[in-house]
Design a protein around this motif. Structure first.
Motif, PDB file in Angstrom:
ATOM      1  N   PRO A  13       1.827  14.673   1.523  1.00 51.22           N
ATOM      2  CA  PRO A  13       1.943  13.046   0.856  1.00 51.22           C
ATOM      3  C   PRO A  13       3.453  12.896   0.829  1.00 51.22           C
ATOM      4  N   ILE A  14       3.500  11.591   0.370  1.00 49.37           N
ATOM      5  CA  ILE A  14       4.985  11.110   0.003  1.00 49.37           C
ATOM      6  C   ILE A  14       5.329  11.809  -1.310  1.00 49.37           C
ATOM      7  N   PRO A  15       6.427  12.458  -1.276  1.00 52.18           N
ATOM      8  CA  PRO A  15       7.025  13.279  -2.349  1.00 52.18           C
ATOM      9  C   PRO A  15       7.076  12.539  -3.571  1.00 52.18           C
ATOM     10  N   GLU A  47      -2.772  16.010   2.252  1.00 51.62           N
ATOM     11  CA  GLU A  47      -3.901  14.966   2.099  1.00 51.62           C
ATOM     12  C   GLU A  47      -4.314  14.605   3.540  1.00 51.62           C
ATOM     13  N   VAL A  48      -5.436  13.730   3.554  1.00 50.70           N
ATOM     14  CA  VAL A  48      -6.011  13.230   4.757  1.00 50.70           C
ATOM     15  C   VAL A  48      -5.441  12.099   4.990  1.00 50.70           C
ATOM     16  N   VAL A  75      -5.997   7.521   4.479  1.00 49.58           N
ATOM     17  CA  VAL A  75      -5.666   7.979   3.342  1.00 49.58           C
ATOM     18  C   VAL A  75      -6.644   7.754   2.323  1.00 49.58           C
ATOM     19  N   THR A  76      -6.732   6.752   1.405  1.00 45.89           N
ATOM     20  CA  THR A  76      -7.683   6.324   0.390  1.00 45.89           C
ATOM     21  C   THR A  76      -8.701   5.147   0.787  1.00 45.89           C
ATOM     22  N   SER A 129     -10.784  10.673  -2.724  1.00 47.68           N
ATOM     23  CA  SER A 129      -9.848  11.815  -3.031  1.00 47.68           C
ATOM     24  C   SER A 129      -8.801  11.872  -1.746  1.00 47.68           C
ATOM     25  N   ARG A 130      -7.653  12.063  -1.917  1.00 46.16           N
ATOM     26  CA  ARG A 130      -7.024  12.297  -0.783  1.00 46.16           C
ATOM     27  C   ARG A 130      -6.945  13.722  -0.263  1.00 46.16           C
ATOM     28  N   HIS A 131      -7.361  14.571  -1.007  1.00 45.52           N
ATOM     29  CA  HIS A 131      -7.685  15.929  -0.434  1.00 45.52           C
ATOM     30  C   HIS A 131      -9.172  16.438   0.010  1.00 45.52           C
TER      31      HIS A 131
END
Length: 372
Positions: free
Chosen positions: A98-100, A110-111, A133-134, A153-155
């Motif tokens: 993901p973006i920090p 993340e997907v 992503v989402t 969910s991102r995950h």
């Protein structure tokens, strides 16, 4: 049937594409990447079951499972990609960082992209579900793209996050297909193994992964499954022997009858190899065969004399399911590869990277990972 499996960026696998048949045997030296191939396939199944983040965490986190070698291009983003093609529907997933956000979970993957399409080759017309992503869009019954108003969910995979028989029936179809895959690594056969205990006496067409319902599964095969195949498999492995299942109140127990023995042996008394073979019989002769079996070193703790019986059992299972066998037992591999339907897959490691022996560009023709 799965036609091709594609893996990129997983542990020792930088990029590999495997063509499959009905029966497939994966071999290679120790450390060549056979187990990584098995785990990558398992990760696809875990995503469909809604266990993607949990499975990655169990394996040591994203840093532990992603490609361990150097990048071809230092500017390329971190990426772990998994996918497969089939005649009906095909699927792929791209995982990244993901973006920090100055969070303790910045290293959780993340997907980034998921795609589901009809047929083998992916193009604009065949794509029927596309996730970035989402955000998710599906074609639905109308054939026109529709944005799905669901907080993903991102995950988690879209396969487990979204279900709609009208707007995305293809997602349901592919999820059920993947969820039917069955993975067997190593059955516990130690003194405390669940398989050595009595089973709950209930109809069991699919044995549990740890074999705790072995007796009930064997009895179910006797009553509604291939009872002849079961008896033949036991006689092939242990000539003159047979099993019987006895019910006592609400429990069932399996007994092993051997020539010359005055009494039958219960599962608690069986040798590790005998018990493991009975577990393999119960798993592979299931009355509800899955779309695919994936077996990781099924020969473990079995005597060399049992390899012909094991090969025959696997070939019998391949009549109803696609089968992938990961093995380093030369005798078992030789017996399975003698079958005309068998597709041999030989892996090797070159400078730390898992590669397909005698691989060529033809095997990769037509496969293209979607951009993020």
């Amino acid at each position: 049937m799965i036609d091709r499996i594609a893996i990129s960026g997983y542990r020792s696998i930088q990029s590999i594409i495997l063509r499959l048949g009905q029966l497939n045997v994966v071999t290679g030296a120790n450390g060549s990447g056979k187990s990584n191939l098995y785990r990558a396939l398992k990760l696809i199944a875990d995503a469909a079951h809604g266990r993607l983040a949990e499975s990655i965490a169990i394996e040591g986190g994203f840093d532990s499972i992603r490609w361990a070698g150097p990048k071809k291009n230092k500017k390329d983003p971190v990426s772990l990609r998994l996918g497969f093609t089939a005649d009906s529907y095909s699927y792929c997933m791209d995982l990244g960082l993901p973006i920090p956000a100055d969070s303790a979970f910045d290293h959780d993957p993340e997907v980034k992209r998921e795609c589901l399409w009809r047929g083998v080759g992916m193009d604009a017309k065949s794509l029927c579900a596309d996730r970035k992503v989402t955000t998710l869009r599906c074609r639905g019954e109308s054939g026109k793209w529709q944005d799905v108003d669901v907080p993903l969910s991102r995950h988690g995979s879209m396969l487990s996050e979204y279900s709609d028989p009208f707007h995305a029936p293809e997602l349901i179809v592919i999820r059920e297909l993947i969820c039917s895959w069955r993975f067997y690594d190593t059955f516990r056969v130690d003194v405390d193994s669940p398989a050595r205990r009595a089973s709950i006496a209930t109809f069991t067409p699919i044995m549990a992964g740890d074999g705790r319902d072995l007796a009930a599964a064997l009895q179910t095969i006797c009553e509604i499954g291939d009872s002849g195949g079961l008896s033949e498999a036991i006689d092939d492995a242990f000539p003159g022997c047979r099993i019987k299942v006895e019910r006592i109140d609400s429990q069932m127990e399996v007994y092993f009858e051997q020539p010359g023995m005055k009494r039958d042996l219960s599962a608690r008394e069986l040798s590790d190899g005998t018990l493991r073979f009975l577990l393999l019989i119960a798993a592979l002769l299931t009355p509800r065969p899955p779309a695919m079996f994936v077996l990781n070193e099924p020969e473990n703790s079995l005597h060399p004399d049992l390899m012909p019986a094991l090969a025959k059992l696997i070939q019998l299972a391949a009549e109803n399911s696609q089968v992938i066998v990961v093995s380093h037992n030369a005798e078992l591999v030789k017996l399975l590869e003698a079958d005309e339907i068998c597709v041999p897959i030989r892996l090797e490691k070159i400078e730390g990277e898992t590669k397909l022996q005698e691989g060529d560009l033809l095997s990769q023709f037509g496969w293209k990972w979607p951009a993020r």
